[in-house]
Design an enzyme around this catalytic site. Structure first.
Site, PDB file in Angstrom:
ATOM      1  N   ASP A   1     -21.720 -15.779 -54.027  1.00  0.00           N
ATOM      2  CA  ASP A   1     -23.055 -15.321 -53.607  1.00  0.00           C
ATOM      3  C   ASP A   1     -24.074 -16.217 -54.291  1.00  0.00           C
ATOM      4  O   ASP A   1     -23.777 -16.799 -55.336  1.00  0.00           O
ATOM      5  CB  ASP A   1     -23.303 -13.864 -54.014  1.00  0.00           C
ATOM      6  CG  ASP A   1     -24.318 -13.178 -53.094  1.00  0.00           C
ATOM      7  OD1 ASP A   1     -24.029 -12.070 -52.618  1.00  0.00           O
ATOM      8  OD2 ASP A   1     -25.398 -13.756 -52.858  1.00  0.00           O
TER       9      ASP A   1
ATOM     10  N   CYS B   1     -38.540  -5.237 -42.600  1.00  0.00           N
ATOM     11  CA  CYS B   1     -37.261  -5.698 -43.134  1.00  0.00           C
ATOM     12  C   CYS B   1     -36.151  -4.804 -42.611  1.00  0.00           C
ATOM     13  O   CYS B   1     -36.398  -3.708 -42.097  1.00  0.00           O
ATOM     14  CB  CYS B   1     -37.282  -5.716 -44.659  1.00  0.00           C
ATOM     15  SG  CYS B   1     -37.358  -4.102 -45.400  1.00  0.00           S
TER      16      CYS B   1
ATOM     17  N   CYS C   1     -11.712 -21.127 -27.005  1.00  0.00           N
ATOM     18  CA  CYS C   1     -12.639 -20.943 -28.127  1.00  0.00           C
ATOM     19  C   CYS C   1     -13.291 -22.290 -28.485  1.00  0.00           C
ATOM     20  O   CYS C   1     -12.666 -23.344 -28.334  1.00  0.00           O
ATOM     21  CB  CYS C   1     -11.863 -20.400 -29.326  1.00  0.00           C
ATOM     22  SG  CYS C   1     -12.842 -20.175 -30.811  1.00  0.00           S
TER      23      CYS C   1
ATOM     24  N   CYS D   1      -9.087 -23.020 -34.184  1.00  0.00           N
ATOM     25  CA  CYS D   1      -8.662 -21.735 -33.620  1.00  0.00           C
ATOM     26  C   CYS D   1      -7.645 -21.985 -32.511  1.00  0.00           C
ATOM     27  O   CYS D   1      -6.599 -21.339 -32.461  1.00  0.00           O
ATOM     28  CB  CYS D   1      -9.853 -20.947 -33.097  1.00  0.00           C
ATOM     29  SG  CYS D   1      -9.403 -19.425 -32.234  1.00  0.00           S
TER      30      CYS D   1
HETATM   31 ZN   LIG Z   1     -11.496 -18.578 -31.867  1.00  0.00          ZN
END
Ligand SMILES: [Zn+2]
Length: 444
Positions: A126, A271, A324, A329
């Site tokens: 983060d 927000c 995709c 992928c």
């Molecule tokens: Zn995919």
């Protein structure tokens, strides 16, 4: 002279009595005073506690988990899962490494849950700081405002469970250099410097999700996606195994449908809303799915939605898209197809029926575990092709050119093959379930 001494003694006695009274009053006031958080260590001129003491865990590390039922054993309730027959080998969790990307409202709670469950190692990513505006959520404390989220999280988690190894990265994974480091941690971040077991995405933006998706497709890394809606009243979790299930780029994100006017969302100056409830529910689903995946029990869900207004939890399973946009992928899809084509047909007859039923050892109420292996009710499909209560965030992409070019005869042949395959699977599951339970669903 004697009189003077007596006077002086009396005065001293009076003074000490008044002092004692004053001390008593002030300590009473202190006990009733509202809690004053210590000044932020980075803002304070002098630190209240030496830094070494701050990071010293409250207990020693535990070498081997024990199921011994004593108040001082932090693992007795977890090891009881084994005694009750839910998990075969709970201690396996200590060898597992999970990366959590985003330690905000969902990710911080996920990290805490995994820490309390005794996960082997956590890698936190983060680049945000803790803010007072985050205090409507769980986990962070007001005195941590201004600290980086990953460091604040580590400081808390090492106290909660010193057995967990915690690695933190205070950076944004979507920049080129950091993305390379992120990939390296997926490859070498485990306790044995090898591939990690799972990535959990708890981020709040599309770009970061796409970065996690890209990395996981590249590395053939199983991961889970999570999200909470901007109006705070719905959320979801999604399990993604590259090549086997739809990746984040295969289809538009599947979200929980709500009847709320979308125009009220995303107005300038407004927000996103957030509630600790929705975030904790989503975190709970995510960690439950993680535990099932890591420890091999129950059924790992591919998609669970949460509609808080109706208390509705739709489930879904999404197949990968052969066209995709992500080349990795497509590569994983080809690998997966090859793998299943070469797999011998195996029929699983389920758990050994001779195994004695495991009950709680102090089962004075005679509570039995209910057999939950009964077939699920038939899925109600909505017009969009996904389960009722779900919708795609935007219109799904059209079919691939190859699919569209199929002649009616080819399409019919494909459909026939598919239905034969489904029948065979149904029949296999018939035998697995003793051939009785499923009859009305299999041939209905
Ligand atoms: Zn995919």
């Amino acid at each position: 002279m004697k009189e003077d001494v007596e006077n002086l003694t009396r005065q001293i006695d009076e003074l000490s009595a008044r002092l004692r009274e004053a001390i008593g009053r002030s300590s009473e006031q202190m006990n009733n005073a509202p809690y004053q958080p210590k000044a932020h260590p980075k803002l304070a001129t002098t630190s209240a506690a030496p830094p070494a003491a701050k990071n010293t865990p409250y207990r020693q590390k535990i070498e081997k988990l024990s199921g011994e039922v004593v108040d001082s054993n932090p693992y007795s309730r977890l090891m009881a899962l084994q005694r009750m027959g839910i998990v075969k080998d709970y201690e396996k969790i200590r060898k597992k490494t999970v990366a959590v990307v985003g330690v905000g409202g969902v990710g911080s709670v996920v990290a805490e849950m995994l820490t309390r469950c005794g996960i082997g190692k956590l890698i936190l990513f983060d680049y945000d700081k803790v803010e007072i505006a985050n205090m409507n959520r769980l986990f962070y404390q007001p005195n941590q405002a201004g600290l980086s989220k990953v460091e604040a999280a580590r400081d808390t988690l090492v106290h909660v469970n010193p057995d967990v190894q915690i690695e933190v990265h205070n950076f944004n994974i979507t920049t080129m250099d950091n993305f390379i480091t992120f990939i390296d941690r997926l490859r070498h971040g485990s306790l044995s410097n090898s591939k990690i077991d799972l990535v959990l995405s708890c981020v709040d933006n599309f770009e970061a999700r796409m970065a996690v998706n890209m990395a996981c497709n590249e590395e053939n890394q199983i991961w889970m996606e999570s999200g909470v809606s901007e109006n705070a009243v719905s959320g979801h979790i999604q399990f993604i195994e590259p090549g086997k299930t739809a990746c984040f780029a295969c289809v538009p994100p599947l979200v929980v449908a709500s009847n709320i006017d979308e125009r009220t969302l995303k107005r300038e100056g407004v927000c996103a809303a957030s509630l600790p409830t929705t975030m904790a529910v989503v975190a709970g689903f995510l960690v439950m799915n993680t535990l099932k995946f890591l420890l091999n029990f129950g059924e790992v869900s591919h998609y669970v939605g949460y509609n808080a207004l109706l208390d509705f939890f739709p489930r879904e399973s999404i197949k990968p898209n052969p066209s995709c946009d992500d080349d990795h992928c497509k590569l994983r899809q080809r690998e997966y197809q090859e793998r299943i084509a070469n797999e011998p047909v195996e029929i699983d007859f389920g758990p050994d029926l001779d195994e004695p039923e495991v009950l709680h050892e102090e089962n004075e109420w005679g509570i039995e575990l209910v057999d939950e292996s009964a077939p699920a009710p038939p899925k109600v499909e909505s017009s969009s092709g996904v389960a009722q209560g779900l919708k795609f965030a935007y219109d799904p992409v059209s079919k691939t050119p190859e699919e569209e070019d199929l002649s009616p005869a080819q399409a019919a042949a494909n459909d026939l093959m598919q239905s034969i395959k489904e029948k065979l699977v149904e029949e296999a599951s018939q035998q697995k379930n003793g051939g009785k339970k499923n009859l009305d669903h299999a041939f209905g």
